[in-house]
Structure formats: C-alpha cells, structure tokens
Write a protein that holds these residues in place. Structure first.
Motif, PDB file in Angstrom:
ATOM      1  N   LEU A  13      58.459 -67.708  15.556  1.00 11.85           N
ATOM      2  CA  LEU A  13      58.584 -68.691  16.647  1.00 11.85           C
ATOM      3  C   LEU A  13      60.021 -68.770  17.170  1.00 11.85           C
ATOM      4  CD1 LEU A  13      56.381 -71.387  14.872  1.00 11.85           C
ATOM      5  CD2 LEU A  13      55.666 -69.619  16.508  1.00 11.85           C
ATOM      6  N   GLY A  14      60.526 -67.646  17.666  1.00 11.83           N
ATOM      7  CA  GLY A  14      61.920 -67.609  18.143  1.00 11.83           C
ATOM      8  C   GLY A  14      62.011 -67.470  19.650  1.00 11.83           C
ATOM      9  N   TYR A  15      63.025 -66.748  20.102  1.00 12.44           N
ATOM     10  CA  TYR A  15      63.301 -66.566  21.533  1.00 12.44           C
ATOM     11  C   TYR A  15      62.101 -65.964  22.271  1.00 12.44           C
ATOM     12  CZ  TYR A  15      68.278 -67.437  20.768  1.00 12.44           C
ATOM     13  OH  TYR A  15      69.483 -68.018  20.462  1.00 12.44           O
ATOM     14  N   VAL A  16      61.316 -65.144  21.566  1.00 12.73           N
ATOM     15  CA  VAL A  16      60.171 -64.495  22.191  1.00 12.73           C
ATOM     16  C   VAL A  16      58.887 -65.306  21.952  1.00 12.73           C
ATOM     17  CG1 VAL A  16      58.680 -62.440  22.028  1.00 12.73           C
ATOM     18  CG2 VAL A  16      61.163 -62.186  22.163  1.00 12.73           C
ATOM     19  N   GLY A  17      58.663 -65.696  20.713  1.00  9.53           N
ATOM     20  CA  GLY A  17      57.401 -66.350  20.347  1.00  9.53           C
ATOM     21  C   GLY A  17      57.199 -67.701  21.005  1.00  9.53           C
ATOM     22  N   PHE A  34      53.001 -69.669  13.256  1.00 16.15           N
ATOM     23  CA  PHE A  34      53.363 -69.463  11.849  1.00 16.15           C
ATOM     24  C   PHE A  34      54.769 -68.873  11.794  1.00 16.15           C
ATOM     25  CE2 PHE A  34      53.542 -66.029   8.554  1.00 16.15           C
ATOM     26  CZ  PHE A  34      53.785 -66.866   7.471  1.00 16.15           C
ATOM     27  N   ASP A  35      55.615 -69.469  10.953  1.00 10.63           N
ATOM     28  CA  ASP A  35      56.975 -68.946  10.787  1.00 10.63           C
ATOM     29  C   ASP A  35      57.364 -69.164   9.331  1.00 10.63           C
ATOM     30  OD1 ASP A  35      59.467 -68.470  13.103  1.00 10.63           O
ATOM     31  OD2 ASP A  35      60.019 -68.726  10.995  1.00 10.63           O
ATOM     32  N   ILE A  36      58.156 -68.250   8.779  1.00 13.15           N
ATOM     33  CA  ILE A  36      58.568 -68.421   7.385  1.00 13.15           C
ATOM     34  C   ILE A  36      59.743 -69.399   7.264  1.00 13.15           C
ATOM     35  CG2 ILE A  36      57.764 -66.204   6.455  1.00 13.15           C
ATOM     36  CD1 ILE A  36      60.680 -65.175   6.901  1.00 13.15           C
ATOM     37  N   PRO A  87      61.651 -60.622  14.064  1.00 11.04           N
ATOM     38  CA  PRO A  87      62.847 -59.842  14.383  1.00 11.04           C
ATOM     39  C   PRO A  87      62.764 -58.393  13.918  1.00 11.04           C
ATOM     40  CG  PRO A  87      63.391 -61.771  13.037  1.00 11.04           C
ATOM     41  CD  PRO A  87      61.926 -61.663  13.070  1.00 11.04           C
ATOM     42  N   THR A  88      63.385 -57.525  14.683  1.00  6.61           N
ATOM     43  CA  THR A  88      63.552 -56.117  14.297  1.00  6.61           C
ATOM     44  C   THR A  88      65.028 -55.784  14.493  1.00  6.61           C
ATOM     45  OG1 THR A  88      62.806 -55.606  16.547  1.00  6.61           O
ATOM     46  CG2 THR A  88      61.219 -55.249  14.780  1.00  6.61           C
ATOM     47  N   GLY A  89      65.815 -56.203  13.541  1.00  6.00           N
ATOM     48  CA  GLY A  89      67.258 -55.995  13.653  1.00  6.00           C
ATOM     49  C   GLY A  89      67.707 -54.779  12.880  1.00  6.00           C
ATOM     50  N   GLU A 120      54.528 -57.550  19.319  1.00  3.54           N
ATOM     51  CA  GLU A 120      55.430 -57.592  20.492  1.00  3.54           C
ATOM     52  C   GLU A 120      56.847 -57.182  20.123  1.00  3.54           C
ATOM     53  OE1 GLU A 120      55.638 -60.718  23.240  1.00  3.54           O
ATOM     54  OE2 GLU A 120      53.486 -60.782  23.631  1.00  3.54           O
ATOM     55  N   SER A 121      57.172 -57.171  18.834  1.00  3.71           N
ATOM     56  CA  SER A 121      58.539 -56.850  18.414  1.00  3.71           C
ATOM     57  C   SER A 121      58.917 -55.452  18.900  1.00  3.71           C
ATOM     58  CB  SER A 121      58.656 -56.885  16.897  1.00  3.71           C
ATOM     59  OG  SER A 121      58.274 -58.142  16.406  1.00  3.71           O
ATOM     60  N   THR A 122      60.175 -55.298  19.280  1.00  2.00           N
ATOM     61  CA  THR A 122      60.665 -53.993  19.722  1.00  2.00           C
ATOM     62  C   THR A 122      60.812 -53.081  18.505  1.00  2.00           C
ATOM     63  OG1 THR A 122      61.964 -55.168  21.367  1.00  2.00           O
ATOM     64  CG2 THR A 122      62.567 -52.870  20.939  1.00  2.00           C
ATOM     65  N   SER A 123      60.320 -51.851  18.615  1.00  2.00           N
ATOM     66  CA  SER A 123      60.546 -50.905  17.514  1.00  2.00           C
ATOM     67  C   SER A 123      60.327 -49.479  18.002  1.00  2.00           C
ATOM     68  CB  SER A 123      59.628 -51.212  16.336  1.00  2.00           C
ATOM     69  OG  SER A 123      59.991 -50.389  15.235  1.00  2.00           O
ATOM     70  N   PRO A 154      55.234 -54.730  24.414  1.00  4.42           N
ATOM     71  CA  PRO A 154      56.644 -55.069  24.236  1.00  4.42           C
ATOM     72  C   PRO A 154      57.053 -56.278  25.069  1.00  4.42           C
ATOM     73  CG  PRO A 154      56.417 -53.140  25.661  1.00  4.42           C
ATOM     74  CD  PRO A 154      55.046 -53.456  25.139  1.00  4.42           C
ATOM     75  N   GLU A 155      57.881 -57.137  24.480  1.00  5.04           N
ATOM     76  CA  GLU A 155      58.371 -58.317  25.185  1.00  5.04           C
ATOM     77  C   GLU A 155      59.551 -57.940  26.072  1.00  5.04           C
ATOM     78  OE1 GLU A 155      57.261 -61.402  25.640  1.00  5.04           O
ATOM     79  OE2 GLU A 155      58.998 -61.429  26.982  1.00  5.04           O
ATOM     80  N   ARG A 156      59.591 -58.557  27.269  1.00  4.79           N
ATOM     81  CA  ARG A 156      60.704 -58.258  28.186  1.00  4.79           C
ATOM     82  C   ARG A 156      61.498 -59.507  28.535  1.00  4.79           C
ATOM     83  NH1 ARG A 156      57.399 -54.457  32.449  1.00  4.79           N
ATOM     84  NH2 ARG A 156      58.154 -52.445  31.694  1.00  4.79           N
TER      85      ARG A 156
HETATM   86  N1  LIG Z   1      65.489 -62.348  22.262  1.00  3.89           N
HETATM   87  C1  LIG Z   1      65.240 -61.535  23.266  1.00  3.89           C
HETATM   88  O1  LIG Z   1      65.801 -61.660  24.348  1.00  3.89           O
HETATM   89  C2  LIG Z   1      64.196 -60.425  23.135  1.00  3.89           C
HETATM   90  C3  LIG Z   1      63.729 -59.793  24.304  1.00  3.89           C
HETATM   91  C4  LIG Z   1      62.786 -58.795  24.202  1.00  3.89           C
HETATM   92  C5  LIG Z   1      62.328 -58.398  22.946  1.00  3.89           C
HETATM   93  N2  LIG Z   1      62.797 -59.022  21.808  1.00  3.89           N
HETATM   94  C6  LIG Z   1      62.249 -58.569  20.534  1.00  3.89           C
HETATM   95  O2  LIG Z   1      61.320 -59.554  20.074  1.00  3.89           O
HETATM   96  C7  LIG Z   1      61.346 -59.645  18.652  1.00  3.89           C
HETATM   97  C8  LIG Z   1      61.656 -61.070  18.223  1.00  3.89           C
HETATM   98  O3  LIG Z   1      62.941 -61.414  18.675  1.00  3.89           O
HETATM   99  P1  LIG Z   1      63.441 -62.924  18.800  1.00  3.89           P
HETATM  100  O4  LIG Z   1      64.693 -62.856  19.612  1.00  3.89           O
HETATM  101  O5  LIG Z   1      62.335 -63.824  19.243  1.00  3.89           O
HETATM  102  O6  LIG Z   1      63.804 -63.244  17.267  1.00  3.89           O
HETATM  103  P2  LIG Z   1      64.195 -64.674  16.665  1.00  3.89           P
HETATM  104  O7  LIG Z   1      65.099 -64.394  15.531  1.00  3.89           O
HETATM  105  O8  LIG Z   1      64.615 -65.621  17.743  1.00  3.89           O
HETATM  106  O9  LIG Z   1      62.823 -65.253  16.108  1.00  3.89           O
HETATM  107  C9  LIG Z   1      62.079 -64.616  15.145  1.00  3.89           C
HETATM  108  C10 LIG Z   1      61.381 -65.649  14.278  1.00  3.89           C
HETATM  109  O10 LIG Z   1      60.562 -64.920  13.357  1.00  3.89           O
HETATM  110  C11 LIG Z   1      60.606 -65.592  12.106  1.00  3.89           C
HETATM  111  N3  LIG Z   1      60.188 -64.669  11.052  1.00  3.89           N
HETATM  112  C12 LIG Z   1      60.934 -63.733  10.421  1.00  3.89           C
HETATM  113  N4  LIG Z   1      60.168 -63.059   9.530  1.00  3.89           N
HETATM  114  C13 LIG Z   1      58.921 -63.587   9.606  1.00  3.89           C
HETATM  115  C14 LIG Z   1      57.698 -63.332   8.939  1.00  3.89           C
HETATM  116  N5  LIG Z   1      57.608 -62.370   8.030  1.00  3.89           N
HETATM  117  N6  LIG Z   1      56.635 -64.078   9.247  1.00  3.89           N
HETATM  118  C15 LIG Z   1      56.725 -65.065  10.170  1.00  3.89           C
HETATM  119  N7  LIG Z   1      57.842 -65.365  10.843  1.00  3.89           N
HETATM  120  C16 LIG Z   1      58.931 -64.625  10.571  1.00  3.89           C
HETATM  121  C17 LIG Z   1      62.031 -66.094  12.004  1.00  3.89           C
HETATM  122  O11 LIG Z   1      62.115 -67.158  11.067  1.00  3.89           O
HETATM  123  C18 LIG Z   1      62.316 -66.514  13.435  1.00  3.89           C
HETATM  124  O12 LIG Z   1      62.009 -67.885  13.652  1.00  3.89           O
HETATM  125  C19 LIG Z   1      62.391 -58.620  18.201  1.00  3.89           C
HETATM  126  O13 LIG Z   1      61.745 -57.423  17.925  1.00  3.89           O
HETATM  127  C20 LIG Z   1      63.273 -58.461  19.419  1.00  3.89           C
HETATM  128  O14 LIG Z   1      63.907 -57.189  19.450  1.00  3.89           O
HETATM  129  C21 LIG Z   1      63.718 -60.024  21.888  1.00  3.89           C
END
Ligand SMILES: NC(=O)c1ccc[n+]([C@@H]2O[C@H](COP(=O)([O-])OP(=O)(O)OC[C@H]3O[C@@H](n4cnc5c(N)ncnc54)[C@H](O)[C@@H]3O)[C@@H](O)[C@H]2O)c1
Length: 421
Positions: A13-17, A34-36, A87-89, A120-123, A154-156
């Motif tokens: 549930l982050g920037y994308v979710g 759901f988030d850990i 995340p996919t860091g 949706e995670s980038t990979s 993929p998320e944009r």
């Molecule tokens: N932020 C952006 O601008 C953006 C844009 C396009 C694509 N993406 C891609 O989207 C994906 C997510 O990025 P984000 O920026 O939303 O990340 P984020 O760190 O903001 O959020 C990710 C969330 O996932 C949770 N999490 C981690 N492991 C988990 C698990 N095993 N089960 C459940 N929850 C879990 C974390 O606690 C966190 O709240 C990445 O692959 C990123 O590359 C991000």
C-alpha cells in the motif's frame, strides 16, 4: 467461496498501491489492502494517508465505504482481483525480488479458484512467468490460466503529476494466456480510460523498463553535454533552450545534480541484469550510469571551486542545500542526489545545512543535517547555496536578490551572484 467478496485487494500500500485503491473506490469497487508494515496499516486505519498525492480525505472516504487495511494475508482469500504493488529495489546494487517473492507466497497461500492476480511491480522480463507463477502455483496447488488468471500490468504513476493520474494514463496489460489477458482488461477497463494489450508478459515487463531507461539514458546525454559545456565555456541552458524549440524529432530533457527516485536510477539495473543473464552487454546503460553517477561529484567540485574563487576555505564553509527530495515539490528522498552532494561536501569539511518544505528530516548516514526553516535566513547565513530542486517555493527573484553566492543546478536563475551547473 467466502460469502463476503471484495472486488480488489491490493498487496503493498505505497506510492503505487494506494492511488490504485482510491481510483477503484471512486467507481464503487469494494476494496481492501494487505501490507506487511504495521505502521502503514495503522496509519490507513486511522484515516491517514502516507502518500503525498493521496489526501487524508480519500482514505477516510474509502474507510467509510468499508475499505480496510490489514497485516493479515487472509484478506486475499476474499478477493476477486489481487494486485501486487510491492517494492522492487536494489540490495548491494543488484535487483532484489524478495518482496515480490514474499508477496506471491502470501497470495498463493490464500488464493481461491477464479481469482485474477496481477503483478504491477517493475521488474525484468520473465518475472511474472518464471518467478511469480511458480510460487503462486506451488503455494496454492492451482494452475495459472486454468484455475486462476495471472497478468502483468506495469504501473506508470508519476508522483506530483497533476495532469496524468491512474485514470487517464494508458495502461499496458498482459496475461500469461489470452484468457488471462482478457480478465486483466475486463478488470482495469472498469476504471482506466485506455488499455493497451501486449503480446505477452515479457513484452509488458520490457516496455516498462524501456520507458524508464529511455529517461535515464536521455538524462545522461544532457548531463554529459552539460559537463562538456562547463569545460568549454558554452552556456548549456541556452543550448537546451534552442534545441528544445525543434517541433519534431527532439524530446527535451534537463541536466541536473544526479538522477533520483525509486524508478529511474533503479530500473536500468534490472535491464542490465537481464542482459547479463542473457549474455548480452547493454553498453548504453553502463555509459549512462557512469555519467549520471558523476553528476553529484561534479556539483561538489563546482561548489568547491566557487568557494575557493571567492576566497572562502571549503573546510568550515557553510553550504545551504535548497531541496532535498529527488524531484520538485514532493517529499520523497529515495536515491536523491542531495545525499551524495551533502556527503561529498561534508567529507571536504564544509558545514552542510538544508532547506526543504516537504522534508522534515535529512541525514547522511547517522549524521542528521540541520534544517533551515526560512530560506531567507539560510541564505543570509550561508557562504554558498546550491539549488538542487526547483521547488515552487523558490522564487527566482528573491533568491537572486539575496546576494548569496548561489550554484544553480537547474538553470532557473540569472544574476551576478549565480553560477550554473
Ligand atoms: N513510486 C513510483 O513512482 C512508481 C512508479 C511506477 C512503478 N513503480 C513500481 O511499483 C512498485 C511499488 O513501488 P512503490 O513506490 O509503491 O513502493 P512503496 O515502497 O511506496 O510501497 C510498497 C509497499 O509494499 C509493502 N510491502 C513490502 N513487502 C511486502 C509484502 N511482502 N507483502 C505486502 N506488502 C509488502 C511495503 O510495506 C510498502 O508499504 C515497485 O516495483 C516500483 O518500481 C513505482
């Protein structure tokens, strides 16, 4: 099947979710998350958004409609669709798919027949088919394409972008089978205006990496042009202004102090790694990385030269960094170039302070930097200020009028006290 169904459960549930959930809620979907992270879940439970583009009121609206965030993966069993946005860091400079694997396991262990699962995670290409699919099938005992539907999309999202959001940004969708793709399209078609179906999941994964790598390489090109112009006394900002007037065949990019954020500096590493696995050498990528990683050091060099030219010893000089986030008007400091710039200046013995309205705390390792509350006060006390981010609050007229020695890495200022990248 459980009585109470949820249209969408988002995992991560982050920037994308979170924006995805908000958009699904807008069209009346029943949602859960759901988030850990207990902290993320508690915040959302209290009606608080931790994502700048999502107002607190949007979380409160969702909660009033029945949305709940939880650390219990059992919520996945209620879902008609599960979208994974974890995340996919990088870890030690290499792609880290541990969150994707863990999330796939949580989904698999709670998967019901007929559910649509989307990553949706980038990979890199092959993640959906070769990493996620086997975990889902093994932990659920179900078969993708037969018992459940598996897709990649993929998320944009572009944080801070007020024109393009979840609804009006075209979305690429791919299924591991044509039927899975159809289910993906039926799901996203409910709340996204334009969908593009790719031939397979590898093409969709690759398209995302291409989009972000295109930015990375283009930024490297203008960064290198800026380095050349600095060496030869050419005004790079005028060069960019002139080139940018070409109405076709040229997409403008800006040089800067380095490339930041969770995507642009990270995704090319995924592509490079995919290249290595295939015995393929992506030479453009390694050259671009070398140039982009040189930029914060170039800023430090320029800052030191400016201080020396003004007769100020670098050791003990007070340097004010304007903007700590990786792009303007957001709070995100992931991979921000402000970090290597601050670190380089500290190593040379400068006293580094920062100003950023959106970043309450900023540290280099264990060392927290002092935050300046008001720009004017900071400029008055600084020997040198460095404009790292072009935040809206930085009024060019007032910055120039301050008379403080200023290094502008964004090409926004002009005046006797201003030097450019
Ligand atoms: N932020 C952006 O601008 C953006 C844009 C396009 C694509 N993406 C891609 O989207 C994906 C997510 O990025 P984000 O920026 O939303 O990340 P984020 O760190 O903001 O959020 C990710 C969330 O996932 C949770 N999490 C981690 N492991 C988990 C698990 N095993 N089960 C459940 N929850 C879990 C974390 O606690 C966190 O709240 C990445 O692959 C990123 O590359 C991000």
């Amino acid at each position: 099947m459980s009585e109470a169904r949820t249209d969408l459960v988002v995992v991560g549930l982050g920037y994308v979710g979170l924006p995805l959930l908000v958009r699904a809620h807008e069209i009346g979907m029943r949602t859960a998350g759901f988030d850990i992270s207990a902290e993320v879940v508690a915040g959302l439970g209290a009606g608080r958004s931790h994502v700048a583009d999502v107002p607190h009121s949007a979380v409160a609206d969702m909660a009033a409609a029945g949305f709940r965030a939880t650390t219990d993966p059992a919520v996945i069993a209620e879902a008609d669709a599960v979208v994974v946005c974890v995340p996919t860091g990088l870890t030690d400079g290499a792609p880290d798919l541990s969150a994707v694997r863990a999330a796939a396991r949580s989904v698999g262990e709670n998967l019901r027949p007929g559910t649509l699962v989307v990553l949706e995670s980038t990979s890199y290409p092959g993640t959906t088919e070769d990493v996620v699919r086997p975990i889902l099938e093994e932990s659920s005992g179900l078969v993708a394409g037969e018992d459940f539907h598996l897709a990649y999309s993929p998320e944009r999202i572009d944080p801070g972008n007020e024109v393009f959001g979840v609804r009006n940004t075209p979305k690429v969708v791919a299924g591991v089978t044509p039927l899975c793709a159809k289910h993906g399209v039926a799901f996203y078609g409910r709340f996204i205006d334009t969908l593009v179906v790719s031939r397979g999941t590898r093409e969709a994964e690759m398209a995302k990496l291409l989009e972000n790598t295109y930015r990375y390489v283009s930024i490297a090109l203008v960064n290198e042009v800026a380095l050349f112009c600095d060496r030869t006394g050419i005004d790079v900002w005028d060069v960019l202004h002139c080139a940018g007037t070409k109405p076709f065949g040229y997409a403008p990019f800006q040089p800067g102090p380095g490339v930041g954020g969770h995507c642009i500096p990270v995704d090319p590493v995924y592509l490079e790694t995919a290249g290595v696995s295939a015995g393929f050498d992506f030479r453009t990528l390694s050259a671009a990385r070398e140039v982009n990683e040189r930029m914060p050091h170039h800023v430090v060099d320029r800052a030191e030269r400016l201080l020396q030219d003004a007769g100020i010893a670098v050791e003990g000089a007070r340097v004010l960094l304007l903007g700590a986030s990786y792009k303007p008007d957001i709070a995100d400091t992931r991979e921000t170039p402000a970090l290597p710039v601050a670190s380089g200046l500290l190593k040379s013995g400068a006293e580094v302070v920062y100003h950023d309205p959106n970043v309450p705390e900023f540290a280099v390792g264990e060392r927290g930097l002092r935050r300046v509350e008001h720009v004017e006060d900071g400029l008055r006390e600084a020997d040198l200020a460095i404009l790292l981010q072009d935040h809206a609050c930085y009024d060019p007229v007032r910055l120039v009028a301050s008379r403080c020695l200023l290094l502008d890495t964004r090409g926004k200022l002009a005046g006797e006290n201003i030097s450019h990248l």
